[in-house]
Write an enzyme that holds these catalytic residues in place. Structure first.
Site, mmCIF file in Angstrom:
data_model
loop_
_atom_site.group_PDB
_atom_site.id
_atom_site.type_symbol
_atom_site.label_atom_id
_atom_site.label_comp_id
_atom_site.label_asym_id
_atom_site.label_seq_id
_atom_site.Cartn_x
_atom_site.Cartn_y
_atom_site.Cartn_z
ATOM 1 N N TYR A 171 39.550 20.015 2.250
ATOM 2 C CA TYR A 171 38.546 19.523 1.356
ATOM 3 C C TYR A 171 37.212 19.796 1.023
ATOM 4 C CZ TYR A 171 36.779 14.802 -0.380
ATOM 5 O OH TYR A 171 36.177 13.839 -1.212
ATOM 6 N N GLU A 172 36.467 20.544 2.121
ATOM 7 C CA GLU A 172 35.312 21.277 1.862
ATOM 8 C C GLU A 172 35.450 22.334 0.909
ATOM 9 O OE1 GLU A 172 32.793 22.182 5.602
ATOM 10 O OE2 GLU A 172 34.641 21.388 6.574
ATOM 11 N N GLY A 173 36.350 23.131 1.053
ATOM 12 C CA GLY A 173 36.538 24.404 0.380
ATOM 13 C C GLY A 173 36.789 24.108 -1.221
#
Length: 433
Positions: A171-173
């Site tokens: 999700y961060e990436g």
């Protein structure tokens, strides 16, 4: 310029396309982020605010975004961001969850000062924890999250369901990639020309890019590819988060602390540290004793770049996937990539700069072979630069000549996943004045 790109970012939902994101054989957390049902209808002119907490392994950061809807019926534009942070991160309060939540409460005061009182009840607040909490035992992490929920519950802001959670690494990436490419204008129209993103946190690291060759798609391991549609174009991203390969987690691995059961009374030594050094370091609520190699100790007792690089190489070699395509691609790099480059004057701290992968190795050699000179600010500087070099070259497989754009902000907006997550939050709640 920030307003212009902010407007472009919010054009994402203007096309109201169905954007289910999936791994190769299953749907995943990203499903419905940009669904047409989230497009606001008949909204009136208003100012909107969103509060996003990034609870990282080394600190907690608050992003307060202001969006303005100047013309009724049109999507809002990003007008500005207020950013503050506190250290240490929540994971440092693993046995004092109430104290950890108090650091969040401190940052909420910044939000109260930044958001007009009249908007408090309709301004959503969300905290997403990253790798620092993912590394904790589930019961310990949940105790911290519970206390934060209590702080939010008592706050005057809008608290959505699932307002406090641990975020999946991918999700961060993905959200960081979307943020950077929209703010730089790379995703306008039908262009498939984009930049990759590299994020180096304290406990984990992410790599995300849009493959240009079918060979990359064919050779990518299961679970590393995510597809979605926008602007009537399909983007199939390569993205992966490596837990335990963040800068500070890598320090523990380099020192051998992760392989030692009883650390009390044990001093971890490394060729990456000056011989005279005897110190302690707290990470994840645990205190570690560390120091440089001593002459006459068992082993070589060496210090400097070559023996240091041999140590960090063991941490990454053979443990990360190496897509061939990245050797000739351009990437935006931020977080600790940026910080260590700025700490050693490779880039300007305020404006960032452009480096090649080989520049990190050159600076690592300079620092490690002159340890007495470069350790006043951080005794880990040699180790950190050597690890970054090994991560880029031997971990991800970048070429020495690969270009990296080191950026803390793009058009005056912080890089990273927080803006994309806030955008998703506001749209999913259908917030309007």
């Amino acid at each position: 310029m920030a307003t212009t790109w902010g407007a472009a970012f919010f054009m994402l939902v203007a096309s109201c396309v169905c954007s289910t994101v999936f791994h190769r054989d299953q749907q995943t957390w990203f499903e419905g982020v940009f669904l047409s049902s989230m497009c606001p209808i008949n909204v009136s002119a208003s100012t909107l605010y969103g509060i996003m907490f990034d609870a990282g392994s080394t600190g907690t950061r608050i992003h307060i975004y202001t969006f303005v809807q100047k013309i009724p019926g049109q999507l809002p534009i990003l007008e500005g961001e207020i950013f503050e942070s506190v250290k240490p991160g929540l994971s440092a309060f693993v046995d004092q969850p109430k104290q950890g939540a108090e650091t969040v409460e401190e940052l909420l005061e910044v939000a109260k000062d930044s958001v007009p009182r009249s908007h408090w009840k309709r301004t959503p607040v969300v905290l997403k924890a990253t790798a620092g909490l993912r590394l904790l035992p589930e019961q310990k992490a949940e105790a911290l999250l519970f206390e934060v929920r209590e702080i939010f519950r008592k706050s005057p802001f809008l608290v959505p369901d699932d307002s406090v959670s641990i975020m999946d690494g991918s999700y961060e990436g993905i959200l960081a990639w979307v943020t950077v490419n929209f703010l730089t204008g790379q995703l306008h129209g039908h262009s498939q020309k984009t930049v990759g993103t590299l994020d180096l946190g304290g406990a984990s690291t992410q790599i995300t890019f849009l493959p240009q060759f079918e060979k990359t798609l064919e050779q990518t391991p299961r679970g590393y590819l995510t597809s979605f549609e926008m602007f009537n174009s399909t983007y199939k991203l390569y993205t992966h988060s490596y837990l335990g390969f963040g800068l500070k987690a890598a320090r523990l691995a380099t020192l051998g602390a992760l392989e030692t059961e009883g650390i009390d009374g044990h001093t971890f030594r490394s060729a990456c540290l000056p011989r005279w050094l005897e110190a302690e370091w707290i990470f994840g609520g645990v205190k570690y004793q560390y120091g440089g190699n001593k002459e006459g100790n068992e082993g070589s007792g060496e210090v400097g770049f070559e023996p240091c690089y041999a140590e960090v190489l063991r941490v990454v070699q053979g443990k990360l996937h190496q897509p061939d395509e990245v050797r000739k691609s351009s990437f935006y790099a931020f977080s600790y990539y940026y910080d260590r480059a700025a700490d050693t004057d490779m880039i300007d701290y305020e404006t960032g700069g452009v480096l090649k992968v080989e520049d990190f190795e050159r600076k690592a050699r300079e620092v490690c072979d002159n340890l007495e000179k470069f350790t006043s600010g951080s005794p880990f500087l040699c180790m950190d630069l050597s690890y970054i070099t090994a991560l880029l070259k031997d971990g991800f497989g970048f070429a020495d000549s690969t270009i990296l754009q080191l950026s803390k902000k793009v058009n005056n907006i912080e890089t990273g996943w927080a803006l994309g997550a806030t955008f998703h939050l506001l749209q999913s709640l259908g917030i309007s004045h």
